[in-house]
Scaffold this active site. Structure first.
Site: not given
Length: 251
Positions: A18, A20-24, A175, A218
């Site tokens: 993951g 390509n965006t955000g935390i990653g 989380s 989740y």
């Protein structure tokens, strides 16, 4: 393909899902700044290539010393077991070095299991989309990459002094939501003829992976990631593997 770069010795290698965006994305960016070659493991080839390009451009502008490189190699869809297997197979072939004889596994220093979703449905494998993407896909990815992680040598330093040598490191994104999956939780959409089944039961975990049974996949996937982290340390800690669960907080 960065043929010359991947043949170099002593270049630490990481995979971030993951990414390509955000935390990653920012995890990848800072690992590259610290000298890692980082494989962006994401579903979209186009977005993966674009993210790798932006990271490398930013690192070139900001870094004057030694830096690594962001690399997009092959798409990874964690909601598809065949996609996970294809990604790992491509990795094994792509990053085998000149020193790896007789198909010896390439070295992987860090695996960051970051990707995740907070919606559900049914995956192409017929499983709960959220639980498979967040946990089962990462479980399979980690299991297939264990030989690569166990081959690594990571140095833990205090100042400039190496105080410990470890094998590869697995970082699982957790989380606070795992607190909303207590030991007494029961799947409301499943009947057991009066029998109460909770997450001390193998059947309870199987239900997490089945579509349209749990309303809480989740939180269940994040609890599974934490338990997986603990079990990796129990089984492979004596071989040097270090696994950690990281709660990123409110993002």
């Amino acid at each position: 393909r960065e043929e010359g770069d991947r043949k170099k010795k002593n270049v630490p290698l990481a995979i971030v899902t993951g990414s390509n965006t955000g935390i990653g994305y920012y995890t990848t960016l800072h690992l590259v700044k610290r000298g890692y070659h980082v494989i962006l493991a994401c579903r979209s080839r186009e977005r993966g290539i674009d993210a790798a390009k932006r990271i490398n451009e930013e690192v070139m502008r900001a870094t004057t010393g030694v830096s690594g490189k962001a690399i997009f190699m092959h798409p990874l869809d964690l909601s598809s077991f065949p996609s996970v297997k294809s990604f790992v197979s491509t990795f094994q072939k792509h990053f085998q070095t000149d020193d790896d004889e007789n198909n010896v596994a390439p070295t992987l220093h860090i695996l960051v299991n970051n990707a995740g979703i907070n919606f559900t449905g049914t995956s192409t494998d017929g499983l709960d989309l959220c639980f498979q993407t967040n946990y089962l896909g990462h479980y399979l990815l980690t299991k297939l990459l264990l030989p690569n992680l166990l081959k690594a040598k990571n140095h833990v330093k205090k100042g400039d002094v190496v105080v410990k040598e470890e094998a590869g490191r697995v970082v699982n994104l957790s989380s606070v939501m795992h607190h909303f999956c207590p030991a007494t939780s029961v799947h409301k959409n499943q009947e057991h003829q009066g029998e109460v089944i909770t997450h001390n039961s193998e059947e309870w975990w199987k239900e997490c992976a089945r579509p349209n049974i749990s309303c809480n996949t989740y939180a269940e996937s994040k609890l599974a990631a934490i338990l997986f982290t603990m079990e990796l340390n129990r089984r492979y800690g004596n071989l040097g593997l270090r696994s950690v669960a990281v709660n990123p907080g409110a993002v």
